[in-house]
Scaffold this active site. Structure first.
Site, short mmCIF file in Angstrom:
data_model
loop_
_atom_site.label_atom_id
_atom_site.label_comp_id
_atom_site.label_asym_id
_atom_site.label_seq_id
_atom_site.Cartn_x
_atom_site.Cartn_y
_atom_site.Cartn_z
N CYS A 283 0.94 -1.02 -0.04
CA CYS A 283 0.35 0.01 -0.13
C CYS A 283 0.97 1.38 0.22
O CYS A 283 1.70 1.49 1.03
CB CYS A 283 -0.91 -0.08 1.31
SG CYS A 283 -1.94 1.39 1.55
N CYS B 2 -2.03 15.09 2.45
CA CYS B 2 -3.01 15.13 1.24
C CYS B 2 -3.84 16.32 0.95
O CYS B 2 -4.15 17.11 1.87
CB CYS B 2 -4.46 14.28 1.80
SG CYS B 2 -5.61 13.57 0.55
N CYS C 213 -10.07 10.46 8.38
CA CYS C 213 -8.74 10.07 7.88
C CYS C 213 -7.54 10.91 8.59
O CYS C 213 -7.45 12.16 8.54
CB CYS C 213 -8.69 10.36 6.27
SG CYS C 213 -7.07 10.06 5.83
N SER D 19 -6.58 3.69 -5.82
CA SER D 19 -7.86 3.76 -5.24
C SER D 19 -7.99 5.41 -5.02
O SER D 19 -7.14 6.16 -4.33
CB SER D 19 -7.65 3.31 -3.92
OG SER D 19 -8.79 3.68 -2.87
N SER E 266 -13.37 5.41 -2.96
CA SER E 266 -13.63 5.11 -1.52
C SER E 266 -15.00 6.09 -1.50
O SER E 266 -14.98 7.29 -1.64
CB SER E 266 -12.68 5.76 -0.82
OG SER E 266 -11.36 5.14 -0.73
N LEU E 267 -16.14 5.30 -1.46
CA LEU E 267 -17.50 6.18 -1.58
C LEU E 267 -17.93 6.41 -0.20
O LEU E 267 -18.23 7.57 0.10
CB LEU E 267 -18.53 5.00 -2.23
CG LEU E 267 -19.64 5.52 -2.99
CD1 LEU E 267 -19.36 6.76 -3.90
CD2 LEU E 267 -20.44 4.60 -3.27
N CYS F 237 -5.84 1.54 7.07
CA CYS F 237 -6.69 2.36 6.36
C CYS F 237 -6.90 3.44 6.98
O CYS F 237 -7.52 3.58 7.97
CB CYS F 237 -7.94 1.76 5.61
SG CYS F 237 -7.82 1.30 4.27
S1 SF4 Z 1 -9.01 9.50 2.98
FE1 SF4 Z 1 -7.72 9.43 1.23
S2 SF4 Z 1 -8.25 11.19 -0.04
FE2 SF4 Z 1 -9.35 11.35 2.04
S3 SF4 Z 1 -7.94 12.60 3.16
FE3 SF4 Z 1 -7.33 10.62 3.60
S4 SF4 Z 1 -5.72 10.32 2.01
FE4 SF4 Z 1 -6.58 11.98 1.49
#
Ligand code: SF4
Length: 348
Positions: free
Chosen positions: A109, A116, A123, A199, A222-223, A341
């Site tokens: 991964c 980001c 996240c 992804s 990623s929905l 994740c």
């Molecule tokens: S889930 Fe993915 S797109 Fe969303 S803030 Fe985290 S790293 Fe960025």
């Protein structure tokens, strides 16, 4: 006073540019192929190891270029076998990548950005502001490092790659595609694109661009919610790139590629755990062959998001299966080392 000239990273050059460099310096173009092989296939960290190149040529390279290689600063191993690498970049920034072993495969991964550009509320990476995009070689090097670890610890090469680490890969589109080119090319790792999944949290314009370019790797989205209001509350960028736009882009993708679409989906308590949410998901994805991965959530310390109970997961599975949509429930890996994740946040 002597002015210090900033040397260029040699791996920013294409094979043709490298061949041209040698011709311009009175050598044979073929020398470019030799050096290219050292840089990509053999992952050389210095010019000195290029033993089939003359000392004079190596000196020429040293005075013109640097090889900006990543350095795996720290390795953490989870009790379930998952390995997390803290990867130091040439400018001292750090990203993380993860090796996930199962019985039949080893998956890398990898990260595509430092921090980001998006702001998903659940996240950990979103809390680091986006500092910069990774270069193709920095993405490639993460894969090579994990391939080496897979051979060392599990006695087999890396089998799959997912772009699901730090960053939104489609916000660094060109570099991600260049890295995949290297990973799949015979001069690189020679991996099949079918073993690679990009992804995305759903950037409609870029999904269409990928479809137009007829890429051969897999797409996952990623929905997390198929209801705009809810999705915007957890993924605020959805206000400008909403579900209608995403769906239209995915329809376009499917019309061009005929590839099944995978959806990554976390069910949170009190957020998207009702029958209405599951029905909306079915409505959203039934236009094309789809697979839904229901992923176990790993809390990131503020308590706002909590994994839904088993009953809610069972309800999702039953609803999807009734409509013929493939569904799997994914247990999270590497929780004890914050490698799961949504947990990558440079805490080590
Ligand atoms: S889930 Fe993915 S797109 Fe969303 S803030 Fe985290 S790293 Fe960025």
């Amino acid at each position: 006073m002597e002015e210090k000239v900033k040397k260029k990273d040699i791996r920013a050059l294409t094979l043709d540019q490298l061949r041209e460099f040698f011709v311009n310096n009175g050598d044979k173009a073929f020398r470019g192929n030799q050096v290219y092989e050292w840089l990509w296939q053999k992952s050389a960290h210095t010019f000195d190891v290029m033993t089939n190149i003359s000392k004079e040529t190596r000196d020429l390279l040293t005075s013109n270029f640097v090889i900006n290689h990543i350095k795996v600063d720290q390795i953490q191993r989870s009790s379930d076998g998952t390995i997390k690498n803290a990867v130091r970049l040439h400018d001292d920034l750090v990203v993380e990548s993860v090796l996930i072993p199962t019985k039949s495969r080893t998956t890398a991964c990898v990260s595509s950005q430092v921090g980001c550009s998006l702001d998903c509320k659940f996240c950990a990476t979103s809390r680091l502001k986006r500092m910069r995009n990774l270069n193709p070689d920095e993405i490639y090097d993460q894969v090579v490092a994990i391939d080496n670890e897979s051979r060392l610890y599990f006695d087999r090469p890396l089998s799959n790659i997912v772009f699901m680490g730090m960053g939104e890969p489609l916000m660094n589109y060109n570099n991600v595609l260049k890295a995949i080119d290297k990973i799949t090319s015979p001069e690189g790792l020679g991996m099949s694109p079918k073993r690679i999944t990009v992804s995305t949290s759903g950037v409609p314009k870029m999904i269409k661009k990928m479809a137009d370019e007829e890429v051969k790797f897999n797409l996952a989205v990623s929905l997390h919610s198929a209801i705009d209001e809810i999705r915007t509350s957890i993924m605020p960028f959805n206000a400008t790139m909403n579900l209608a736009d995403l769906r239209e882009a995915l329809q376009y993708w499917y019309s061009k590629t005929k590839n099944r679409i995978t959806y990554e989906y976390v069910v949170w308590k009190g957020i998207n755990d009702s029958q209405k949410d599951a029905d909306a998901l079915v409505q959203f994805c039934r236009f094309a062959p789809s697979k839904v991965n229901l992923i176990e959530y790993n809390p990131i310390d503020d308590g706002q998001f909590q994994q839904a109970n088993d009953k809610a997961i069972e309800m999702y599975v039953a609803t999807l299966e009734r409509k013929g949509i493939t569904v799997t429930v994914r247990r999270s890996r590497g929780k004890d080392i914050d490698a799961a994740c949504g947990q990558l946040a440079n805490k080590i």
